[in-house]
Design an enzyme around this catalytic site. Structure first.
Site, mmCIF file in Angstrom:
data_model
loop_
_atom_site.group_PDB
_atom_site.id
_atom_site.type_symbol
_atom_site.label_atom_id
_atom_site.label_comp_id
_atom_site.label_asym_id
_atom_site.label_seq_id
_atom_site.Cartn_x
_atom_site.Cartn_y
_atom_site.Cartn_z
ATOM 1 N N ASP A 74 -1.830 20.909 16.771
ATOM 2 C CA ASP A 74 -2.216 21.394 18.094
ATOM 3 C C ASP A 74 -1.185 22.414 18.572
ATOM 4 O O ASP A 74 -0.070 22.475 18.045
ATOM 5 C CB ASP A 74 -2.306 20.210 19.081
ATOM 6 N N SER A 75 -1.572 23.169 19.585
ATOM 7 C CA SER A 75 -0.626 24.135 20.158
ATOM 8 C C SER A 75 0.390 23.449 21.073
ATOM 9 O O SER A 75 1.400 24.056 21.431
ATOM 10 C CB SER A 75 -1.389 25.183 20.961
ATOM 11 N N CYS A 122 -6.573 21.733 18.427
ATOM 12 C CA CYS A 122 -6.591 22.893 19.327
ATOM 13 C C CYS A 122 -7.818 23.759 19.055
ATOM 14 O O CYS A 122 -7.966 24.321 17.970
ATOM 15 C CB CYS A 122 -5.320 23.705 19.109
ATOM 16 N N GLU A 142 -1.109 20.870 33.112
ATOM 17 C CA GLU A 142 0.282 20.656 32.693
ATOM 18 C C GLU A 142 1.210 20.417 33.875
ATOM 19 O O GLU A 142 2.255 19.796 33.730
ATOM 20 C CB GLU A 142 0.751 21.823 31.812
ATOM 21 N N CYS A 175 -11.493 22.708 25.484
ATOM 22 C CA CYS A 175 -10.026 22.767 25.399
ATOM 23 C C CYS A 175 -9.520 21.356 25.610
ATOM 24 O O CYS A 175 -10.047 20.628 26.465
ATOM 25 C CB CYS A 175 -9.473 23.711 26.468
ATOM 26 N N HIS A 218 -7.234 20.055 27.159
ATOM 27 C CA HIS A 218 -6.769 19.669 28.485
ATOM 28 C C HIS A 218 -7.904 19.337 29.448
ATOM 29 O O HIS A 218 -7.699 18.603 30.413
ATOM 30 C CB HIS A 218 -5.945 20.799 29.106
#
Lengths: 258, 258
Positions: free
Chosen positions: A3-4, A66, A145, A177, A179
């Protein structure tokens, strides 16, 4: 698992819940994060380095958590490496195609993932009559985040982003995504109660489980101590806290250099 | 001139306006941006690579536009390289110390810059009786990069961030990140009309001009064709547009690998 950042730990959790037992080495490329605003060439270079690292740790199968990396780099990665590389885009697209009743699917994602057009491609390959409406939502990753999951500003921004998809009356929305599922409650309210939300993390975990079922020799050869090692290319207190929040337990982030 | 992205072009513009004639090679480390959420060690490593690149292009003096890099890496960089390295933190701190009447200075910046405590250190070294109140504002950089300069969401978020500084009745506020001056109008309204806003870009450009005046031999040895070359480690259409908006003219971004 690659993942990033640490957002992909949602995929790690879903995978370890659905397909228990397997050891997972997770690499979050936090020194280069975010990928969603960077060029396809640069993201591909980072993904190549990341998977090389996972190979050096003995990975026999890679899951790309990701969606930005999967969206722009998957062909290059598959050509470059021999081992199976799984991603969430196909599974999420399939899920959405099955779920839609009015043939109108919305996709939200990072700018680089949306610009890649990969979701449309996969959906239209399965069902050319479906209409796909996409929207990049670059502020959602920073909002998550920051932990701004319940703030009025976040609700306003989500509403802004989803308006054009709502106008198009999509009945299915891919949260493209890692998130975004953390904002699922707000997304559901703003896009409409009846819209089906598709979470690529869940779709990917299910897909990986099915893949292992179809490949029993591979599955049998993998170590099964139920261990998760979380490696990152940069570590901060905030990342540590985010990782712990996603996994719902304390976790040690191991810093590695690629 | 070194920056984590293209935001530092505000410093390049101020410098070339105030100290015209000198050739500038600008490096924006867009492949690793943002710096403000990464660890001091990683930011220092990127800054070392960046300045090595500028040296390879013949730089005889370096201006660090990025306050996060300056905040955490300046000591390492100064120990590592022989050439003069200038940054905006000292000049902005001096400016704020001169401007305050009630001895209460606010500082906003990225998380890594604020956590480094470098502004307090510089201000208290000059005037130990001053009270410094800091606040990290991680969402402002993404908002500026999205071009959300006039949106109600942006005004709400700025108000949220500034509230604790307003409660402390600061009369001077350092906008400690290259992106923040683009939000100066909103910041001024939310912190209060009478608060003096300090822009490190302007302070740094002035400081660099004064430094060149004090070092005429160095100044005379530098090429003066008034050229600006903008190098980046990653290029996207959006970066190209942001760079053009800051410089108010078309600009070619040259991609380089460090």
């Amino acid at each position: 698992m690659f993942d990033s950042g640490v957002g992909g730990l949602t995929v790690a959790r879903a995978f370890m819940d659905q397909v228990p037992g397997f050891d997972v080495v997770y690499l979050g490329d936090t020194a280069h994060t975010p990928y969603g605003t960077k060029s396809p060439g640069t993201v591909t270079r980072y993904a190549l380095e990341g998977i090389r690292f996972l190979l050096s740790r003995g990975a026999a199968m890679v899951i790309i958590a990701c969606n930005t990396a999967a969206g722009v780099a998957l062909d290059t990665l598959s050509a470059h490496f021999q081992l199976p590389i799984l991603d969430g885009i196909g599974p999420a697209a399939d899920h959405a195609v099955k779920a839609t009743r009015n043939g109108r699917i919305g996709v939200i994602g990072t700018r680089t993932a949306v610009d890649s057009g990969v979701y449309e491609k996969r959906i239209l390959a399965a069902r050319p009559d479906i209409r796909v409406y996409t929207r990049s939502c670059p502020l959602l990753v920073p909002l998550v985040e920051e932990g701004w999951l319940k703030k009025p500003e976040t609700r306003m921004i989500v509403k802004d982003y989803l308006r054009p998809l709502k106008v198009r009356r999509v009945d299915t929305l891919i949260m493209g995504c890692t998130h975004y599922p953390l904002l699922a409650d707000i997304i559901q309210v703003k896009i409409g109660r009846r819209v089906v939300l598709v979470d690529p993390a869940a779709a990917l975990a299910e897909h990986a489980g099915a893949f292992l079922d179809r490949n029993p020799t591979l599955a049998a050869s993998l170590p099964k101590n139920g261990r998760l090692q979380v490696c990152v290319t940069d570590r901060t207190d905030r990342l540590q806290a985010t990782a712990a929040a996603i996994l719902r337990r304390k976790v040690d982030l191991t810093v590695v250099q690629l």
